[in-house]
Design an enzyme around this catalytic site. Structure first.
Site, mmCIF file in Angstrom:
data_model
loop_
_atom_site.group_PDB
_atom_site.id
_atom_site.type_symbol
_atom_site.label_atom_id
_atom_site.label_comp_id
_atom_site.label_asym_id
_atom_site.label_seq_id
_atom_site.Cartn_x
_atom_site.Cartn_y
_atom_site.Cartn_z
ATOM 1 N N LYS A 22 0.838 -1.207 0.000
ATOM 2 C CA LYS A 22 0.000 0.000 0.000
ATOM 3 C C LYS A 22 0.870 1.254 0.000
ATOM 4 O O LYS A 22 0.683 2.181 -0.795
ATOM 5 C CB LYS A 22 -0.924 0.035 1.220
ATOM 6 C CG LYS A 22 -1.599 1.389 1.413
ATOM 7 C CD LYS A 22 -2.237 1.567 2.740
ATOM 8 C CE LYS A 22 -1.453 1.774 3.934
ATOM 9 N NZ LYS A 22 -1.189 3.129 4.411
ATOM 10 N N ASN A 23 1.887 1.284 0.867
ATOM 11 C CA ASN A 23 2.683 2.495 1.031
ATOM 12 C C ASN A 23 3.667 2.752 -0.099
ATOM 13 O O ASN A 23 4.224 3.841 -0.205
ATOM 14 C CB ASN A 23 3.399 2.473 2.388
ATOM 15 C CG ASN A 23 2.410 2.694 3.508
ATOM 16 O OD1 ASN A 23 1.261 3.067 3.266
ATOM 17 N ND2 ASN A 23 2.832 2.477 4.730
ATOM 18 N N CYS A 115 -4.670 13.576 13.286
ATOM 19 C CA CYS A 115 -4.524 12.127 13.082
ATOM 20 C C CYS A 115 -4.410 11.467 14.455
ATOM 21 O O CYS A 115 -3.693 11.967 15.321
ATOM 22 C CB CYS A 115 -3.285 11.832 12.249
ATOM 23 S SG CYS A 115 -3.038 10.068 11.996
ATOM 24 N N ARG A 120 1.167 15.169 12.992
ATOM 25 C CA ARG A 120 1.774 14.855 11.690
ATOM 26 C C ARG A 120 1.838 16.094 10.809
ATOM 27 O O ARG A 120 1.136 16.215 9.803
ATOM 28 C CB ARG A 120 0.999 13.741 11.011
ATOM 29 C CG ARG A 120 1.005 12.457 11.834
ATOM 30 C CD ARG A 120 0.284 11.330 11.160
ATOM 31 N NE ARG A 120 1.028 10.796 10.032
ATOM 32 C CZ ARG A 120 0.559 9.815 9.253
ATOM 33 N NH1 ARG A 120 -0.661 9.317 9.484
ATOM 34 N NH2 ARG A 120 1.261 9.349 8.250
ATOM 35 N N ASP A 309 4.923 1.017 12.068
ATOM 36 C CA ASP A 309 3.687 0.413 11.558
ATOM 37 C C ASP A 309 3.526 -1.043 11.989
ATOM 38 O O ASP A 309 2.511 -1.668 11.682
ATOM 39 C CB ASP A 309 3.630 0.501 10.032
ATOM 40 C CG ASP A 309 3.515 1.939 9.545
ATOM 41 O OD1 ASP A 309 3.722 2.177 8.351
ATOM 42 O OD2 ASP A 309 3.245 2.813 10.387
ATOM 43 N N ARG A 401 -8.523 -0.085 5.057
ATOM 44 C CA ARG A 401 -7.705 0.958 4.434
ATOM 45 C C ARG A 401 -6.383 0.401 3.922
ATOM 46 O O ARG A 401 -5.801 0.926 2.971
ATOM 47 C CB ARG A 401 -7.371 2.062 5.434
ATOM 48 C CG ARG A 401 -8.568 2.835 5.953
ATOM 49 C CD ARG A 401 -8.082 4.029 6.699
ATOM 50 N NE ARG A 401 -7.379 4.898 5.746
ATOM 51 C CZ ARG A 401 -7.551 6.217 5.749
ATOM 52 N NH1 ARG A 401 -8.377 6.746 6.629
ATOM 53 N NH2 ARG A 401 -6.919 6.978 4.885
HETATM 54 C C1 EPZ Z 1 4.600 7.140 6.201
HETATM 55 O O1 EPZ Z 1 3.838 8.262 6.668
HETATM 56 C C2 EPZ Z 1 3.627 5.952 6.190
HETATM 57 N N1 EPZ Z 1 2.503 6.254 5.328
HETATM 58 C C3 EPZ Z 1 3.118 5.684 7.604
HETATM 59 O O2 EPZ Z 1 2.343 4.483 7.567
HETATM 60 C C4 EPZ Z 1 4.307 5.427 8.523
HETATM 61 O O3 EPZ Z 1 3.844 5.302 9.837
HETATM 62 C C5 EPZ Z 1 5.292 6.618 8.457
HETATM 63 O O4 EPZ Z 1 5.690 6.853 7.095
HETATM 64 C C6 EPZ Z 1 6.559 6.358 9.259
HETATM 65 O O5 EPZ Z 1 7.187 5.197 8.847
HETATM 66 C C7 EPZ Z 1 2.629 6.056 3.985
HETATM 67 O O6 EPZ Z 1 3.660 5.696 3.468
HETATM 68 C C8 EPZ Z 1 1.414 6.314 3.160
HETATM 69 P P1 EPZ Z 1 6.681 10.570 8.101
HETATM 70 P P2 EPZ Z 1 4.455 9.739 6.581
HETATM 71 O O7 EPZ Z 1 6.565 11.858 7.368
HETATM 72 O O8 EPZ Z 1 5.379 9.859 5.448
HETATM 73 C C9 EPZ Z 1 7.330 13.870 11.456
HETATM 74 C C10 EPZ Z 1 0.454 3.092 7.832
HETATM 75 O O9 EPZ Z 1 0.086 2.563 8.894
HETATM 76 N N2 EPZ Z 1 7.158 14.858 10.361
HETATM 77 O O10 EPZ Z 1 7.810 9.688 7.736
HETATM 78 O O11 EPZ Z 1 3.307 10.679 6.693
HETATM 79 C C11 EPZ Z 1 6.039 13.096 11.734
HETATM 80 O O12 EPZ Z 1 5.178 13.796 12.593
HETATM 81 C C12 EPZ Z 1 0.929 4.570 7.843
HETATM 82 O O13 EPZ Z 1 0.494 2.508 6.745
HETATM 83 C C13 EPZ Z 1 7.417 16.184 10.616
HETATM 84 O O14 EPZ Z 1 7.744 16.571 11.743
HETATM 85 O O15 EPZ Z 1 5.293 9.789 7.948
HETATM 86 C C14 EPZ Z 1 6.580 11.807 12.337
HETATM 87 O O16 EPZ Z 1 6.836 11.988 13.695
HETATM 88 C C15 EPZ Z 1 0.583 5.280 9.116
HETATM 89 N N3 EPZ Z 1 7.263 17.074 9.592
HETATM 90 C C16 EPZ Z 1 7.899 11.602 11.583
HETATM 91 O O17 EPZ Z 1 8.254 12.872 11.031
HETATM 92 C C17 EPZ Z 1 6.915 16.672 8.317
HETATM 93 O O18 EPZ Z 1 6.797 17.522 7.401
HETATM 94 C C18 EPZ Z 1 7.816 10.572 10.454
HETATM 95 O O19 EPZ Z 1 6.687 10.869 9.664
HETATM 96 C C19 EPZ Z 1 6.664 15.313 8.085
HETATM 97 C C20 EPZ Z 1 6.806 14.415 9.130
#
Ligand code: EPZ
Length: 422
Positions: A22-23, A115, A120, A309, A401
């Protein structure tokens, strides 16, 4: 709205195919916006999140056909504004920002809302787009990005307080493919899904090097062409079934996996006393339940560390593993919604500042529980597999989802589950 009834106590046997990721599918579907030629993407899982992305692409003007796992997309002419009604349903819609801005010089995407798994923000995405020369305005819940003269290559550091960002790396990488000059992303995410996207973009004619490391270099090109691509296996779905097999299985076999992507998950499951055997090519594994089980200390981290995850599913496994386990989520410190529901089933878990201390109990007892998000709902299904009695999990739409036909797959392994209308 469906709910799932899980009758505890069956032993899982046999084999199951793991679906496409999915991701990886979500940013790859969005990347098709970068060209006016046809893109054919195989093994896209039939889950609501990929359906949402396809609806967003259609709303932007793309012509999309889907037959079983294959999606054909043609983005001859596309609009620059993603509709709020669709975007608000799925955070990953933010992935259309980079491709639209790079192709059209303008993109309007709504700011993601709250969320349940934690804070996020998208500040790192915007930091990257700004560095590439985009002008950014945020008003009325919308982000408007413009680059009338096109984007320009830049050096960008994308690491944040919780480490690198996966979708932020994807977004900036996609935008940089059509920028003038060279972009260097430092502090990049190295997840296999980022590598799969880079492979897709390079097959379209992009010039990307270093995907899978913390430093990615993108040399901009003037245009990209159509492509055919098969998405990688879903390592989180595989990890979820590995935990289910460790909890309630007898030599369950998972097919269509990738050993390398599962290294951290395999290590954690083996540390708790179970065995995971891969075939020569690492594309199939057998889970052998252990009999000398023990608690483990686990800390989530960006890839190749232990994935956040898979934190909830492992918490469910350790809830009935003898001994004490300490689980720290460094990426989403508040991601423990599943614990309150597991405690309703008799689990002994204490949460404190992003850490769960789990004291293994002999057996959980069935109770009506509520899914709060995708991975939490998977953890509740796992807990129900060995609980005494029948567990009812409501708000099943969360699990749909990201898990393709999970109830049918569990039934083929001999679990007793029923999907019923609320
Ligand atoms: C991806 O989300 C995945 N989603 C998430 O999986 C997964 O939990 C996450 O990466 C971490 O591995 C998809 O790929 C669709 P991040 P993403 O930006 O990219 C902070 C699932 O269950 N951050 O890597 O949105 C954020 O708050 C989903 O399939 C900032 O501070 O996550 C977090 O603490 C849930 N500023 C950390 O970075 C930003 O601009 C990592 O988030 C962006 C993120």
């Amino acid at each position: 709205m469906d709910k799932l009834i899980v009758h505890g106590g069956s032993t899982l046997k046999g084999s199951v195919n793991i679906s496409g990721s999915k991701n990886a599918s979500l940013p790859i579907l969005a990347a098709s916006l970068l060209t006016d030629q046809d893109c054919i993407i195989r093994r896209v899982p039939d889950v609501s999140d990929t359906n949402y992305m396809i609806q967003i692409l259609s709303a932007l003007g793309a012509d999309v056909e889907r037959s079983s796992g294959t999606v054909r997309i043609s983005c001859k002419e596309v609009a620059d504004t993603a509709p709020y009604e669709l975007v608000r349903r799925m955070r990953a819609s933010i992935c259309v920002m980079g491709p639209l801005l790079a192709r059209l010089g303008r993109a309007v995407v709504s700011l993601p809302g709250g969320c349940v798994i934690g804070d996020r923000p998208v500040d790192l995405h915007l930091r990257g787009m700004e560095a590439l020369g985009a002008k950014i305005e945020i008003e009325g819940g919308n982000i408007t990005l413009t680059a009338k003269k096109g984007l320009k290559g830049a050096n960008i550091n994308l690491s944040g307080s919780h480490g690198p960002t996966v979708l932020g790396t994807d977004n900036v990488m996609m935008a940089a493919t059509l920028a003038k000059g060279t972009t260097v992303i430092e502090g990049a995410a190295a997840e296999p899904e980022v590598v799969d996207l880079a492979d897709f973009l390079n097959a379209m004619g992009a010039k990307i090097e270093g995907a899978g490391t913390r430093r990615i270099t993108i040399e901009g090109v003037s245009s990209l062409h159509g492509v055919e691509h098969t998405v990688i296996p879903d390592r989180i779905e595989a990890g979820t079934f590995m935990a289910a097999a460790a909890l309630a299985g007898d030599h369950v076999v998972l097919r269509r996996v990738c050993r390398e992507h599962l290294a951290a998950i395999t290590a954690a499951i083996e540390a708790s006393g179970h065995k995971v055997e891969f075939n020569k090519t690492g594309t199939q594994c057998t889970i052998i339940r252990g009999n000398k089980l023990k608690g483990v200390d686990l800390e989530t981290a960006p890839y190749p560390g232990y994935p956040t995850d898979m934190q909830a599913q492992m918490t469910a496994l350790l809830a009935t593993t003898p001994g004490i386990s300490v689980i720290k989520d460094t990426i989403f410190p508040q991601r423990f919604m599943h614990c309150a529901e597991l405690k309703r089933m008799g689990a002994d878990i204490k949460i404190d500042h992003g850490t769960a201390v789990v004291r293994g109990v002999k057996r959980l007892t069935a109770a009506p529980v509520m899914a709060s998000d995708l991975r939490a709902s998977a953890a509740l299904v796992l807990a129900g597999l060995t609980a005494k009695g029948s567990t009812t999990i409501s708000r099943l739409y969360h699990i749909d989802r990201g898990y393709e036909h999970i109830d049918e797959k569990l039934l083929t392994l001999g679990a007793e589950v029923e999907r019923v209308k609320e």
